[in-house]
Design an enzyme around this catalytic site. Sequence first.
Site, PDB file in Angstrom:
ATOM      1  N   ASP A 180      -0.452   0.073  -6.414  1.00 47.47           N
ATOM      2  CA  ASP A 180      -1.773  -0.464  -6.707  1.00 47.47           C
ATOM      3  C   ASP A 180      -2.380   0.205  -7.939  1.00 47.47           C
ATOM      4  O   ASP A 180      -2.182   1.394  -8.183  1.00 47.47           O
ATOM      5  CB  ASP A 180      -2.672  -0.224  -5.484  1.00 47.47           C
ATOM      6  CG  ASP A 180      -4.055  -0.805  -5.647  1.00 47.47           C
ATOM      7  OD1 ASP A 180      -4.166  -2.026  -5.775  1.00 47.47           O
ATOM      8  OD2 ASP A 180      -5.032  -0.026  -5.647  1.00 47.47           O
ATOM      9  N   GLU A 236       1.312  -3.259  -9.988  1.00 47.26           N
ATOM     10  CA  GLU A 236       0.144  -4.082 -10.306  1.00 47.26           C
ATOM     11  C   GLU A 236      -0.448  -3.494 -11.589  1.00 47.26           C
ATOM     12  O   GLU A 236      -1.165  -2.503 -11.549  1.00 47.26           O
ATOM     13  CB  GLU A 236      -0.889  -4.043  -9.180  1.00 47.26           C
ATOM     14  CG  GLU A 236      -2.088  -4.932  -9.470  1.00 47.26           C
ATOM     15  CD  GLU A 236      -3.387  -4.474  -8.840  1.00 47.26           C
ATOM     16  OE1 GLU A 236      -4.365  -5.246  -8.847  1.00 47.26           O
ATOM     17  OE2 GLU A 236      -3.449  -3.327  -8.350  1.00 47.26           O
TER      18      GLU A 236
END
Length: 721
Positions: free
Chosen positions: A404, A457
């Site tokens: 993330d 990401e």
Amino acid sequence: MKPPASAIAALLDGSHADPFSLLGPHEGPEGTFARVILHGAEEAEAFSLKGGKLGKLTRVDQRGVFEGRLRGKPKPVKYHCGGGGNEWWVTDPYSFGPVLGPMDDFLIAEGTHFRLFDKLGAHVIEHEGASGVHFAVWAPNARSVNLVGDFNGWNGAAHMMRRRVDIGVWEIFIPDIGAGTAYKYRITGPDGTVLPLKADPFAFASELRPKTASIVAVPGKREWGDDAHRAHWASVDPRREAISIYEVHPGSWQRDDNGWFLTWDAMAARLIPYVTDMGFTHIEFLPVSEHPYDPSWGYQTTGLYAPSARFGDVEGFARFVDGAHRAGVGVLIDWVPAHFPVDDHGLARFDGTALYEHEDPRLGFHPDWNTAIYNFGRKEVRSFLVNNALFWAEQYHVDGLRVDAVASMLYRDYSRKDGEWIPNAEGGRENWEAVDFMRATNRALYGSHAGVMTIAEESTSWPGVSQPAFDEGPRTALGFGFKWNMGFMHDTLQYMARDPIYRKHHHDEITFGLVYAFSENFVLPLSHDEVVHGKGTILGKMSGDDWQQFANLRAYYAMMWGYPGKKLLFMGQEFAQRREWSEERSLDWDLLDAPAHRGVSNLIRDLNRLYRETPALHARDCEGEGFEWLIADDADNSVFVWLRKAPGEAPVAVIANMTPALHTHYRLPLPHDGTWAEVLNSDAEIYGGSGKGNMGQVTAEKGTAHIVLPPLATIMLQFTQ
């Protein structure tokens, strides 16, 4: 030598920095001498662990201090105690030697220990003839660290830990306790301040929120049945495999009859068959690690090594992964090394200093989330995180990590104004410490777990996100297996939101992404981020009335499955959820009773099947040789046509018509004369469409076919002869 009164007082109040020097059996000039604190006891006799009598001790302090000489050499002992008319046994933790050894000290100090999760935290072990739990925690700046838990009545003075001076780790072996024990650390900072009780950074389980204690647990499971699944992924190049990911928030996919979270076992019984039926190859869970705040969705974790207690016991998650693997489904988890919350029981100022984070808020505070940023340049912190990545792959057999907020780690000025960040040594904005951490993580994972994948990401144009992190390669190469294609998501959804009459003016919102489609190994993400915070749903982003929205959605999904790159779809979007997602409730499964929603579900199932079974659609997802434009410039009709191909395989033409106009005689260039089967038509009646199409096939002659192009639809034609 008799210790001074101040030392005895420090033992009794739990503040002594070296309790093992005074407590337990010690060899002296007159034999073995023992000192022990036995609260409530009036008399005590020492025994070996096998039951041999070693000698009686005398109470020398009314506060419970006993001393005496013992027969034989120093060894682990237990005491038979009496007081107040009661009798009980106590095994002395201060009679046991350390568990960690010099090699552990060396590797921990060097920051190269890749088995930290076997050493730090709480481990049920046999040690020097006794069963119990070994506790170890890194707190180098603490004056003292005491272990508290339900086994000692949360008495902060009961169990002072042994300090390993060279590495700043504190350890103690507590006999006669086991799995299920709740515990925390009582840490006294360098200035003498007693900190709020801290959870174990390496805890393998935690209490259910709002409680925050760590729980002694054995991670993973002992017997696995997923050898075939793991062997398959270890033997292939994932870039050339079909990967279609179903992104799931485990707390809201479905709920039980009482509105509570499903256990992992209940989820396995429902989710694995559903995913198998729908044809997805992988489940990607939003973070499963322990976190105190439900609306954070797990992205503000306080227990990186602990599957959340919301879903039952930790072995339940291992059983889920094993069950998914046996069904041929991979399991990915979202991993959050970018930041951590500053809850009192967590990592923030863990030993009274900025230990895991930076002291300077310009480096150590994340303005977007009011969280702390890990100090990636500190080898112990980097080792803590790298080991966590290895832990999930080893103990829980996860197939990969979706990392993330990578962009927030890469740039020192991320979400910061001038004066709110500190340039690097070269004066730039790159966070090279974070870069080195990500490179180290990917090298460690790919080097030790064949078949694992990592997915970034990352929303910027950082070069080489999915380029191998070789020592001799560019420093910017991060070593991820894949990268989310945020540009695809943004541009194509923006295009689909436009009224079809205006789409011809924005043709490049589809074509531009194919300029850079092979610059990284891309995953095409329609993730949870697109269906929260007022963004609505994927269906709601489509233009037009209800029928047109569904037609647009079907055309969009079919185009996406024909577009180069792996696929990711957030739960609920596979049946066109109408309400924006909320972590507080289950998806609206009753929508599947409506034909339009069932049609979208049928389409996703067929797209996944076609994608898996057709090498031309997946085997060169990440390589330019698998893509060729056939029509890129028909902006007036908002038609896009490209060819997907793979060596030795039948090619597939993907044709998208993004206006409501029906074309009954559209001229289509094709590279091979002969029959092309219509293997997918998003306008088919079974999907809720109007049923316009090509009766199953078209014929190309002299490099051209004339086809029926349904309104707001994508069709796929596969060469058959």
